[in-house]
Enzyme design. Structure first.
Site, PDB file in Angstrom:
ATOM      1  N   HIS A 218       0.825  -1.150   0.248  1.00 14.27           N
ATOM      2  CA  HIS A 218      -0.067   0.008   0.165  1.00 14.27           C
ATOM      3  C   HIS A 218       1.019   1.341  -0.068  1.00 14.27           C
ATOM      4  CE1 HIS A 218      -3.182   2.817   1.170  1.00 14.27           C
ATOM      5  NE2 HIS A 218      -4.028   1.985   0.819  1.00 14.27           N
TER       6      HIS A 218
ATOM      7  N   ASP B 131      -7.986  -5.409  -0.075  1.00 16.24           N
ATOM      8  CA  ASP B 131      -8.389  -6.505  -1.173  1.00 16.24           C
ATOM      9  C   ASP B 131      -8.113  -7.816  -0.692  1.00 16.24           C
ATOM     10  OD1 ASP B 131      -7.508  -3.731  -3.077  1.00 16.24           O
ATOM     11  OD2 ASP B 131      -9.632  -4.479  -2.876  1.00 16.24           O
TER      12      ASP B 131
HETATM   13  C1  SDX Z   1      -5.991   0.052  -3.058  1.00 12.30           C
HETATM   14  O1  SDX Z   1      -4.390   4.579  -2.114  1.00 12.30           O
HETATM   15  C2  SDX Z   1      -5.282   3.889  -1.485  1.00 12.30           C
HETATM   16  O2  SDX Z   1      -5.770   4.510  -0.334  1.00 12.30           O
HETATM   17  C3  SDX Z   1      -5.833   2.837  -2.279  1.00 12.30           C
HETATM   18  C4  SDX Z   1      -7.027   2.065  -1.464  1.00 12.30           C
HETATM   19  C5  SDX Z   1      -8.217   2.714  -1.262  1.00 12.30           C
HETATM   20  O3  SDX Z   1      -9.021   2.295  -0.439  1.00 12.30           O
HETATM   21  O4  SDX Z   1      -8.573   3.384  -1.948  1.00 12.30           O
HETATM   22  O5  SDX Z   1      -6.275   1.498  -0.208  1.00 12.30           O
HETATM   23  C6  SDX Z   1      -7.567   0.625  -2.455  1.00 12.30           C
HETATM   24  O6  SDX Z   1      -5.847   0.292  -4.082  1.00 12.30           O
HETATM   25  C7  SDX Z   1      -5.008  -1.038  -2.082  1.00 12.30           C
HETATM   26  C8  SDX Z   1      -4.222  -1.608  -3.073  1.00 12.30           C
HETATM   27  C9  SDX Z   1      -4.677  -2.599  -3.965  1.00 12.30           C
HETATM   28  N1  SDX Z   1      -3.543  -2.818  -5.119  1.00 12.30           N
HETATM   29  C10 SDX Z   1      -2.963  -4.370  -4.996  1.00 12.30           C
HETATM   30  O7  SDX Z   1      -3.448  -5.048  -4.163  1.00 12.30           O
HETATM   31  C11 SDX Z   1      -2.094  -4.589  -5.929  1.00 12.30           C
HETATM   32  C12 SDX Z   1      -0.674  -4.983  -5.445  1.00 12.30           C
HETATM   33  N2  SDX Z   1       0.049  -3.870  -4.811  1.00 12.30           N
HETATM   34  C13 SDX Z   1       0.958  -3.232  -5.420  1.00 12.30           C
HETATM   35  O8  SDX Z   1       0.894  -3.121  -6.854  1.00 12.30           O
HETATM   36  C14 SDX Z   1       1.401  -1.847  -4.715  1.00 12.30           C
HETATM   37  O9  SDX Z   1       1.747  -2.384  -3.546  1.00 12.30           O
HETATM   38  C15 SDX Z   1       0.473  -0.829  -4.613  1.00 12.30           C
HETATM   39  C16 SDX Z   1       0.191  -0.370  -5.885  1.00 12.30           C
HETATM   40  C17 SDX Z   1      -0.595  -0.937  -3.804  1.00 12.30           C
HETATM   41  C18 SDX Z   1       1.511   0.396  -4.088  1.00 12.30           C
HETATM   42  O10 SDX Z   1       2.386   0.611  -5.003  1.00 12.30           O
HETATM   43  P1  SDX Z   1       3.532   1.721  -4.594  1.00 12.30           P
HETATM   44  O11 SDX Z   1       3.294   2.497  -3.343  1.00 12.30           O
HETATM   45  O12 SDX Z   1       3.783   2.632  -5.915  1.00 12.30           O
HETATM   46  O13 SDX Z   1       4.986   0.910  -4.295  1.00 12.30           O
HETATM   47  P2  SDX Z   1       5.778   0.463  -5.113  1.00 12.30           P
HETATM   48  O14 SDX Z   1       5.563   0.055  -6.395  1.00 12.30           O
HETATM   49  O15 SDX Z   1       6.821   1.816  -4.961  1.00 12.30           O
HETATM   50  O16 SDX Z   1       6.345  -0.729  -4.272  1.00 12.30           O
HETATM   51  C19 SDX Z   1       7.564  -0.406  -3.372  1.00 12.30           C
HETATM   52  C20 SDX Z   1       8.429  -1.567  -3.203  1.00 12.30           C
HETATM   53  C21 SDX Z   1       9.031  -1.901  -4.714  1.00 12.30           C
HETATM   54  O17 SDX Z   1      10.231  -2.733  -4.618  1.00 12.30           O
HETATM   55  P3  SDX Z   1      11.629  -2.034  -4.648  1.00 12.30           P
HETATM   56  O18 SDX Z   1      11.593  -1.232  -5.951  1.00 12.30           O
HETATM   57  O19 SDX Z   1      11.684  -0.961  -3.260  1.00 12.30           O
HETATM   58  O20 SDX Z   1      12.553  -3.154  -4.531  1.00 12.30           O
HETATM   59  O21 SDX Z   1       7.614  -3.015  -2.870  1.00 12.30           O
HETATM   60  C22 SDX Z   1       7.474  -3.487  -3.923  1.00 12.30           C
HETATM   61  C23 SDX Z   1       7.891  -3.043  -5.396  1.00 12.30           C
HETATM   62  O22 SDX Z   1       8.445  -3.849  -6.294  1.00 12.30           O
HETATM   63  N3  SDX Z   1       6.110  -4.038  -4.194  1.00 12.30           N
HETATM   64  C24 SDX Z   1       5.699  -5.241  -4.075  1.00 12.30           C
HETATM   65  C25 SDX Z   1       4.164  -5.365  -4.254  1.00 12.30           C
HETATM   66  N4  SDX Z   1       3.998  -4.043  -3.643  1.00 12.30           N
HETATM   67  C26 SDX Z   1       5.091  -3.298  -3.627  1.00 12.30           C
HETATM   68  N5  SDX Z   1       6.171  -6.522  -4.633  1.00 12.30           N
HETATM   69  C27 SDX Z   1       5.526  -7.603  -4.623  1.00 12.30           C
HETATM   70  N6  SDX Z   1       4.208  -7.848  -4.332  1.00 12.30           N
HETATM   71  C28 SDX Z   1       3.531  -6.605  -4.271  1.00 12.30           C
HETATM   72  N7  SDX Z   1       2.293  -6.299  -3.996  1.00 12.30           N
END
Ligand code: SDX
Length: 470
Positions: free
Chosen positions: A347, A404
Site C-alpha cells: 500500500h 483487497d
Molecule cells: C487499494 O491509495 C489507496 O488508499 C488505495 C486503497 C483505497 O482504499 O482506495 O487502499 C485501495 O488500491 C489498495 C491496493 C490494491 N492493490 C494491490 O493489492 C496491487 C498489489 N500492490 C502493489 O501493486 C502496490 O503495493 C501498490 C500499487 C498498492 C502500491 O504501490 P507503490 O506505493 O507504488 O509501491 P511501489 O510499487 O513503489 O513498491 C515499493 C516496493 C517495490 O520494490 P523495490 O523497488 O523497493 O525493490 O515494494 C515492492 C515494489 O516492487 N512491492 C511489491 C508489491 N507491492 C510493492 N512487490 C511484490 N508484490 C507487491 N504487491
C-alpha cells in the site's frame, strides 16, 4: 492561488496561523481587564535557496500533526516547479473527511475509527456521515433512507441499455457508462446547482448505483431484473436484487446483510487515493457529479487499485489450478524481471497492516468457520499471508495485506461472482467520492487542477515535407 482557509479545521495548529490584532507584539490597551489571548505561534517556515535566491515556504500542521509545506508560490517566486510524478510526496488539497495514519495503521472517517464504524454503524449511516459531516440522528437516518428508497428505481429507458452490451461485458464498464448516462436523465446538476439539487443528485447516485450494479449482474446471467423494494434496507435490497429470482424463495439472511454493511463501510473512503483524486480532478473542471463519479469508477477498475480484489481471487485460482508452491509465488513476487505482483499486498500509505484488512480477515475467518467453508483458495490465502509476513523482502518494504486481500474471499462466499467484486468496491466508495467532490467545490482555494511537467522532449525544429523525409 487563494490559500486554503483554516476555517473548519479545529485547534491552533490546524491550517494556517490566524493573523490580525492578535499578531505577535501587539500591546494590550492599559484599560483591558483581562490579558489579551496569547499570540499565536509564528508560522513555521521551510527555507529554499536556488542560485542565491531565498524563499521561505510556510509549513502547515494538520489536526493530526501531519505537516505540509505550502509551495504554491514556488513557480512565481523562483520560476521552478516541484517534481513528484506519482504525487507520493504531494498534498493536492486540504481535507477534513478522512485521516489515514499509515505508520500506525489507523483510519478515521470524520474522526471515527473504522473499527467502531464497522462494528456499530450501518453503511447508510456511514454514507450520511461522509456526505453530511456528522452521524445522522434517528430522524435524519429515516429521512435519508426514505430518499434512498424513493430514488432507487432506474428510468425505464435506461433498463434497455443493459441489453445492448455483449455477453461477458465487465460490470465496471457497464457501471461507468450507466452512471454518466444518468446525467442525460437528470441534467439539473450543474456548476451552480442549489444545495437541494445536489442533495437529490447525491441520493440518486447512492441509490441508483446499487440498482445498476444488480441489474448489470442479472443481465450477465440472463435473468430478469429484480426491482428494488421499499420493504428492505439498503444492503438487504441489494442482495435481494442480486440473488432473488421469480422462481427462487431467496431471502437475504441477517448475517449476509450485516457482512455486506461492514464490507461497504470498509470501502467507504480512504482520503486521496487514485479514484478519489480522479473525481476531484474531473470535478475541478466543473463537470457534473455523474461525470466525476464515472471517472472515479474507471480509475478504481485498475488492478493496482480497486480491481485488485478480483485480481487476488484470480491469482489464488491460478496458484491452485497450476499447483504453484507458495515459495515459488513469493520468489516470483520478488523477482523484478518477472512483473508478477502479490495482489492484495502492499500500500502506498500503510507501513503496517491495513486496519480494513484486519477487519476483513476476521469477517472471513468467522464466515468460513461458521459455514464450514473449506477449499484451497482460503487455505492458500492464509499460507501466502503467513509466508509473506515472515519474508524479509516484504518486511523491509513494509508490505502487508491491504483491504483487497480478503474481501474477494468473502464476496465469493456470499455468492458474488469475481467480476462484481470491484463494483462492490465502487458501491462502498461512492459516499467518499461524493464527500470529496462536495469538499472540493466548497474549497475557495481550489481551482481547475492543472499540474506542470518536466519537459525532456525535442527543442523547436522545422517542419519537413513528406517528400523530403527519409
Ligand atoms: C487499494 O491509495 C489507496 O488508499 C488505495 C486503497 C483505497 O482504499 O482506495 O487502499 C485501495 O488500491 C489498495 C491496493 C490494491 N492493490 C494491490 O493489492 C496491487 C498489489 N500492490 C502493489 O501493486 C502496490 O503495493 C501498490 C500499487 C498498492 C502500491 O504501490 P507503490 O506505493 O507504488 O509501491 P511501489 O510499487 O513503489 O513498491 C515499493 C516496493 C517495490 O520494490 P523495490 O523497488 O523497493 O525493490 O515494494 C515492492 C515494489 O516492487 N512491492 C511489491 C508489491 N507491492 C510493492 N512487490 C511484490 N508484490 C507487491 N504487491
Amino acid at each position: 492561488m487563494k490559500k486554503p482557509s483554516s476555517a473548519g479545521t479545529s485547534g491552533p495548529s490546524a491550517g494556517r496561523a490566524p493573523k490580525g490584532k492578535a499578531a505577535a507584539g501587539a500591546k494590550a490597551p492599559a484599560a483591558a481587564k483581562k490579558a489579551a489571548p496569547p499570540a499565536p505561534p509564528a508560522p513555521q517556515l521551510a527555507h529554499l535557496e536556488l542560485e542565491g535566491r531565498k524563499l521561505d515556504l510556510e509549513v502547515l500542521t494538520g489536526t493530526q500533526g501531519e505537516r505540509v509545506v505550502d509551495i504554491g508560490k514556488l513557480r512565481k517566486e523562483l520560476g521552478v516547479a516541484a517534481f513528484d510524478p506519482a504525487l507520493a510526496s504531494t498534498a493536492v488539497c486540504q481535507s477534513a473527511i478522512t485521516y489515514v495514519d499509515g505508520a500506525r495503521g489507523r483510519l478515521l472517517l470524520r474522526g471515527y475509527p473504522i473499527e467502531e464504524l464497522a462494528a456499530h454503524a450501518t453503511f447508510v449511516e456511514v454514507a450520511y456521515l461522509l456526505v453530511h459531516g456528522s452521524l445522522p440522528t434517528l430522524e435524519q437516518r429515516q429521512r435519508f433512507s426514505d430518499l434512498l428508497n424513493l430514488h432507487s428505481m432506474l428510468h425505464e429507458n435506461m433498463r434497455n441499455f443493459f441489453g445492448n452490451y455483449p455477453e461477458g461485458a465487465h460490470p465496471m464498464a457497464v457501471l461507468s457508462a450507466m452512471v454518466v448516462s444518468l446525467s442525460s436523465f437528470y441534467p439539473e446538476i450543474k456548476l451552480d446547482s442549489t444545495q437541494e439539487e445536489i442533495d437529490i443528485t447525491v441520493t440518486r447516485l447512492l441509490s441508483k448505483l446499487r440498482t445498476i450494479a444488480a441489474f448489470s449482474y442479472k443481465k450477465s446471467i440472463g435473468e430478469p431484473f429484480i426491482d428494488p423494494s421499499h420493504k428492505y434496507t439498503y444492503c438487504e435490497n441489494f442482495l435481494n436484487m442480486m440473488f432473488r429470482s421469480p422462481v427462487s424463495k431467496y431471502a437475504a439472511s441477517a448475517e449476509d446483510v450485516a457482512i455486506l454493511n461492514k464490507l461497504l463501510i470498509l470501502h467507504a473512503d480512504h482520503e486521496q487515493n487514485a479514484s478519489t483524486t480522479a473525481v476531484r480532478m474531473v470535478g475541478s473542471t466543473g463537470a457534473n457529479l455523474y461525470a466525476c463519479i464515472s471517472a472515479g469508477v474507471c480509475a478504481l477498475w485498475g488492478p493496482l487499485h480497486g480491481g485488485a480484489n478480483q485480481a487476488v481471487i484470480e491469482m489464488l485460482e491460478r496458484i491452485v489450478r497450476e499447483k504453484i508452491p507458495v515459495a515459488e509465488v513469493l520468489r516470483r513476487a520478488k523477482d523484478k524481471t518477472d512483473g508478477f505482483r502479490l495482489m492484495g499486498f502492499g500500500h502506498r500509505i500503510y507501513r503496517t497492516y491495513d486496519p480494513r484488512a484486519r477487519i476483513a480477515r476476521e469477517i472471513c475467518t468467522k464466515l468460513f468457520r461458521k459455514r464450514r467453508i473449506t477449499g484451497p483458495l482460503g487455505e492458500v490465502a492464509m499460507e501466502l499471508e503467513a509466508a509473506a509476513l515472515a519474508d524479509p523482502y516484504f518486511q523491509e518494504r513494509h508490505l502487508y495485506p491491504n483491504v483487497d486481500f480478503y474481501t474477494g474471499l468473502i464476496y465469493r462466499a456470499l455468492g458474488f461472482p469475481k467480476e462484481m467484486f470491484t463494483v462492490l468496491f465502487a458501491l462502498g466508495r461512492l459516499p467518499g467520492w461524493i464527500a470529496h467532490w462536495q469538499e472540493m467545490r466548497a474549497d475557495a482555494s481550489q481551482r481547475i487542477m492543472r499540474p506542470r511537467q518536466h519537459y525532456v522532449g525535442p527543442a523547436q525544429q522545422p517542419y519537413v515535407p513528406i517528400s523530403k523525409r527519409r
